[in-house]
Motif scaffolding. Structure first.
Motif, PDB file in Angstrom:
ATOM      1  N   ASP B  16       0.670  -1.042   0.432  1.00  0.00           N
ATOM      2  CA  ASP B  16      -0.207  -0.184   0.002  1.00  0.00           C
ATOM      3  C   ASP B  16       1.079   1.210  -0.335  1.00  0.00           C
ATOM      4  O   ASP B  16       1.897   1.034   0.192  1.00  0.00           O
ATOM      5  N   LYS B  17      -0.605   1.969  -0.108  1.00  0.00           N
ATOM      6  CA  LYS B  17       0.791   3.717   0.049  1.00  0.00           C
ATOM      7  C   LYS B  17      -0.081   4.269  -0.201  1.00  0.00           C
ATOM      8  O   LYS B  17      -1.233   5.150  -1.469  1.00  0.00           O
ATOM      9  N   GLY B  18      -0.698   4.921   0.476  1.00  0.00           N
ATOM     10  CA  GLY B  18      -1.663   5.241   1.183  1.00  0.00           C
ATOM     11  C   GLY B  18      -2.719   5.111   0.632  1.00  0.00           C
ATOM     12  O   GLY B  18      -3.244   4.401   1.035  1.00  0.00           O
ATOM     13  N   THR B  19      -4.158   5.941   0.377  1.00  0.00           N
ATOM     14  CA  THR B  19      -4.910   4.912  -0.334  1.00  0.00           C
ATOM     15  C   THR B  19      -4.759   4.476  -1.833  1.00  0.00           C
ATOM     16  O   THR B  19      -5.678   3.906  -3.261  1.00  0.00           O
ATOM     17  N   GLY B  20      -4.118   4.452  -2.166  1.00  0.00           N
ATOM     18  CA  GLY B  20      -3.542   3.497  -3.512  1.00  0.00           C
ATOM     19  C   GLY B  20      -2.128   2.928  -2.789  1.00  0.00           C
ATOM     20  O   GLY B  20      -1.995   2.571  -2.327  1.00  0.00           O
ATOM     21  N   SER B  21      -2.055   1.793  -4.682  1.00  0.00           N
ATOM     22  CA  SER B  21      -0.936   0.844  -3.516  1.00  0.00           C
ATOM     23  C   SER B  21       0.375   1.040  -5.124  1.00  0.00           C
ATOM     24  O   SER B  21       0.078   2.061  -5.884  1.00  0.00           O
ATOM     25  N   ASN B  22       1.329  -0.196  -4.675  1.00  0.00           N
ATOM     26  CA  ASN B  22       2.320   0.094  -6.393  1.00  0.00           C
ATOM     27  C   ASN B  22       2.481  -1.787  -6.425  1.00  0.00           C
ATOM     28  O   ASN B  22       2.606  -1.916  -4.897  1.00  0.00           O
ATOM     29  N   VAL B  23       2.953  -1.775  -7.404  1.00  0.00           N
ATOM     30  CA  VAL B  23       2.868  -2.946  -7.847  1.00  0.00           C
ATOM     31  C   VAL B  23       4.373  -2.568  -8.451  1.00  0.00           C
ATOM     32  O   VAL B  23       4.792  -2.265  -9.805  1.00  0.00           O
ATOM     33  N   GLY B  24       5.455  -3.852  -7.852  1.00  0.00           N
ATOM     34  CA  GLY B  24       6.819  -3.233  -8.486  1.00  0.00           C
ATOM     35  C   GLY B  24       7.308  -4.647  -9.511  1.00  0.00           C
ATOM     36  O   GLY B  24       6.861  -5.371  -9.235  1.00  0.00           O
ATOM     37  N   LEU B  25       7.169  -4.269 -10.739  1.00  0.00           N
ATOM     38  CA  LEU B  25       7.528  -5.460 -12.042  1.00  0.00           C
ATOM     39  C   LEU B  25       8.682  -5.670 -11.910  1.00  0.00           C
ATOM     40  O   LEU B  25       9.309  -5.350 -13.181  1.00  0.00           O
ATOM     41  N   ILE B  26       9.165  -6.989 -11.947  1.00  0.00           N
ATOM     42  CA  ILE B  26      10.488  -7.130 -12.350  1.00  0.00           C
ATOM     43  C   ILE B  26      10.754  -7.957 -13.261  1.00  0.00           C
ATOM     44  O   ILE B  26      10.872  -9.655 -13.066  1.00  0.00           O
ATOM     45  N   ALA B  27      11.451  -7.493 -14.923  1.00  0.00           N
ATOM     46  CA  ALA B  27      11.953  -8.996 -16.192  1.00  0.00           C
ATOM     47  C   ALA B  27      12.792  -9.605 -14.960  1.00  0.00           C
ATOM     48  O   ALA B  27      13.880  -9.749 -14.056  1.00  0.00           O
ATOM     49  N   ALA B  28      12.766 -10.804 -15.709  1.00  0.00           N
ATOM     50  CA  ALA B  28      14.235 -12.320 -15.054  1.00  0.00           C
ATOM     51  C   ALA B  28      15.064 -11.787 -16.138  1.00  0.00           C
ATOM     52  O   ALA B  28      16.457 -12.793 -15.423  1.00  0.00           O
ATOM     53  N   ASP B  29      14.917 -11.350 -17.345  1.00  0.00           N
ATOM     54  CA  ASP B  29      16.583 -10.806 -17.969  1.00  0.00           C
ATOM     55  C   ASP B  29      16.209  -9.913 -18.490  1.00  0.00           C
ATOM     56  O   ASP B  29      15.409  -9.601 -19.121  1.00  0.00           O
ATOM     57  N   ASP B  30      17.429  -9.436 -19.680  1.00  0.00           N
ATOM     58  CA  ASP B  30      17.682  -7.739 -19.949  1.00  0.00           C
ATOM     59  C   ASP B  30      16.380  -7.839 -21.095  1.00  0.00           C
ATOM     60  O   ASP B  30      15.425  -6.761 -20.924  1.00  0.00           O
ATOM     61  N   ARG B  31      16.398  -9.362 -22.649  1.00  0.00           N
ATOM     62  CA  ARG B  31      15.277  -8.940 -23.521  1.00  0.00           C
ATOM     63  C   ARG B  31      14.107  -8.744 -22.580  1.00  0.00           C
ATOM     64  O   ARG B  31      13.435  -8.008 -22.897  1.00  0.00           O
ATOM     65  N   GLY B  32      13.528  -9.464 -21.463  1.00  0.00           N
ATOM     66  CA  GLY B  32      12.244  -9.479 -21.281  1.00  0.00           C
ATOM     67  C   GLY B  32      12.317  -8.054 -20.491  1.00  0.00           C
ATOM     68  O   GLY B  32      10.950  -7.335 -20.443  1.00  0.00           O
ATOM     69  N   TYR B  33      12.883  -7.089 -19.972  1.00  0.00           N
ATOM     70  CA  TYR B  33      13.021  -5.682 -19.509  1.00  0.00           C
ATOM     71  C   TYR B  33      13.012  -4.952 -21.152  1.00  0.00           C
ATOM     72  O   TYR B  33      11.965  -4.017 -20.600  1.00  0.00           O
ATOM     73  N   GLU B  34      12.633  -5.418 -21.671  1.00  0.00           N
ATOM     74  CA  GLU B  34      12.952  -4.641 -23.015  1.00  0.00           C
ATOM     75  C   GLU B  34      11.250  -4.496 -23.383  1.00  0.00           C
ATOM     76  O   GLU B  34      11.219  -3.949 -24.019  1.00  0.00           O
TER      77      GLU B  34
END
Lengths: 451, 134
Positions: B16-34
């Motif tokens: 949670d972040k106040g009245t909202g939320s955050n989602v951190g989305l993490i790619a497994a590799d560099d290509r996934g991040y692209e």
């Protein structure tokens, strides 16, 4: 290198974790984070009823158990267990220490975060304590305020340690500060050492939720082993601001680049600007590298000068709420649950009761994720969870009386109404605000348990 | 191109972040991040969450972690302590986002396997065999 562990991510976290951190491996500092936002308002209410209450009583019990080992192993403790009443917490600790024959034990207390009694004076000084989310002035809710606490910096903690405190108690300070404070003290970091301060802040952020960086809540949970003895995190901190995150050998869980990355993004806003009273840390500057089994080195943190304000967390009374549930089983459970919900809201409406906010959830079907996954067309069991929120306490209590009748005056298969009628409880909302640093007076005292 | 859920190429955590939320989305590799950079847009995430997120969605980038951070405004039905919802703190929003489908190139071998007891998450209900209803 110094070893700093966190054995408590919130008030209610594992009872055994702090003791295991002390016994299962080497340690210099044990930090314990008891304070969520909502905890402060609960403590403030407790203190209004009893002037000696308002701190994390669990902590006193913990010290009672662990004190001989803490002294023997020379482990220092930093905890925000003081809540809204650090002086009273210290008095309880002193009694415990004296009774155990540790009259020479030095206890440090950081105070000044509690500005509840000073709100009028602060507003008069021209600081509106405007809501950070929508800009409204505090005067809109000031007569309903329950607590007001400033997130203090890490320097008072370092000062208490420099004064010889074996236990440092704070009220509201930043969560990462419990870890950064010992680093400032041990390594003699200056206020302009932005990069090192950022490193310590990142370390504190990673461990502040306990096992959440060492296997807890990890996405690929099936790779985690040893759930029944999860290791809590230990930071091996270096004077240059880099550190290794690990856990004691032989404990369960896992520390990998992935578990650390997940905790780095937890409750994150702008990753380039993680603002604390000590420093503005840039989380996009850190480098993670595995350096052994369950060991991840974190380096490269960059920091910028802090702002000239502190964040204040103000809680205020925002009406009342009640939530209750029944379980519906057997054929057509979903359809029957919907009939139950319509019956309940219809009966209340006919009786003349409507609410500011209502909630109807079918737990097991769509309560958390709505229709993001294709909802199943058939369930043999589903939980109907209903709730209301309103300014009027009596109306909320009336809602609580409407759930049980569903068992005998609804479709068949309605059960699981346990725990009696849900009663109205106070809704506590939060008002985040900023206050100029010069309006806050922090004090640090270090005293022996006896004398 | 083919479509896979984000859980095949990324992992995530939310809170949670106040009245909202955050989602951190993490790619497994560099290509996934692209791929995430190009296709996991704030607009797409907002549409994916539907009625759960009443406010706007903001996106931040943390390339060092191969991560995108999404701020989901007004996503808790009131702040953490004021909300009536089961998930009043957005703890499960990460898993909701990982269900979002995304297009990936055919030659990109997804780093995380599909569910199977030996390689990936256990198949649902292994210990409770289900009888076919008629």
């Amino acid at each position: 290198m110094i070893r700093i562990a966190n054995g408590q991510g919130f008030w209610g976290d594992s009872v055994d974790a702090p003791g295991r951190l002390v016994e299962e491996g080497p340690l210099d500092y044990l930090t314990l984070d008891y304070l969520a936002e909502v905890t402060m308002s609960i403590m403030q209410k407790l203190r209004r009823r009893d002037p000696a209450a308002g701190y994390a009583t669990d902590f006193v019990d913990l010290v009672k158990t662990l004190l001989p080992r803490l002294v023997e192993k020379n482990i220092r403790v930093v905890a925000n267990a003081g809540g809204v009443n650090p002086q009273s917490c210290r008095a309880a600790l002193r009694a415990v220490a004296r009774a155990a024959g540790f009259g020479g034990l030095k206890i440090g207390v950081v105070s000044g975060d509690d500005i509840f009694d000073r709100l009028g004076e602060i507003l008069d000084a021209g600081c509106p304590l405007a809501n950070m989310e929508d800009g409204r002035p505090l005067s809109e809710v000031s007569e309903r305020v329950l607590s007001a606490n400033v997130y203090l910096s890490s320097y008072p903690i370092a000062e208490a340690l420099a004064g010889g405190a074996q236990i440092v108690l704070t009220g509201r300070s930043t969560d990462p500060g419990l870890v950064l404070g010992p680093m400032i003290h041990e390594f003699g970091w200056e206020r302009q050492d932005w990069d090192r301060l950022a490193g310590g802040t990142v370390a504190g952020h990673i461990v502040e939720c306990g096992a959440q960086c060492s296997g807890g809540n990890f996405t690929r949970w099936w790779e985690v082993e040893g759930w029944d003895h999860l290791g809590y995190p230990v930071v091996e901190a270096d004077p240059d601001g880099s550190f290794i995150v690990t856990k004691h050998e032989g404990t369960g869980g896992m520390v990998t680049e992935e578990t650390i990355a997940e905790q780095l993004v937890y409750e994150m806003g702008n990753p380039r600007r993680y603002v604390t009273p000590d420093v503005v840390a840039d989380f996009t500057s850190v480098h993670l590298e595995r350096c052994g089994p369950d060991r991840v080195r974190v380096s490269g943190a960059r920091g910028a000068p802090p702002t000239d304000t502190y964040k204040v967390s103000i809680s205020y009374l925002d009406g009342f709420k009640a939530v209750g549930q029944v379980t519906i089983a057997g054929p057509h459970a979903i359809a029957k649950a919907r009939v139950c919900a319509e019956a309940l809201w219809g009966r209340l409406r006919r009786a003349g009761f409507t609410y500011q906010e209502t909630l109807t959830e079918l737990v097991g079907l769509d309560s958390c994720h709505g229709t993001i996954p294709q909802p199943p067309s058939h369930l043999n069991e589903v939980v109907l969870r209903v709730g209301v929120k309103d300014r009027d306490r009596a109306k909320v209590d009336r809602f609580g009386k409407e759930i049980a009748p569903l068992v005998t005056s609804g479709p068949p298969g309605v059960t699981g109404f346990a725990g009696g009628r849900p009663k109205a409880t106070e809704v506590v909302s939060f008002w985040p605000a900023l206050i100029p640093k010069e309006l806050v007076r922090t004090t640090v005292t270090v005293e022996k348990a006896a004398g | 191109m083919r479509r896979v859920p984000l859980s095949r190429i990324a992992h995530a955590r939310s809170g949670d972040k106040g009245t909202g939320s955050n989602v951190g989305l993490i790619a497994a590799d560099d290509r996934g991040y692209e791929i995430l950079l190009a296709r996991a847009t704030a607009e797409k995430v907002k549409a994916h969450f539907g009625g759960i997120v009443r406010g706007v969605v903001e996106r931040y980038e943390a390339p060092n972690l191969r991560a995108l951070n999404f701020i989901l405004h007004d996503s808790l039905g009131g702040g953490g302590s004021a909300s009536l919802r089961t998930d009043a703190q957005g703890k499960t929003h990460a898993l909701a986002l990982l269900m979002m489908e995304i297009e990936i190139p055919d030659d990109y071998q997804t780093p995380y396997p599909e569910g199977s007891p030996s390689k990936g998450p256990p198949a649902e209900g292994l210990s409770a065999p289900r009888r076919k209803s008629r």
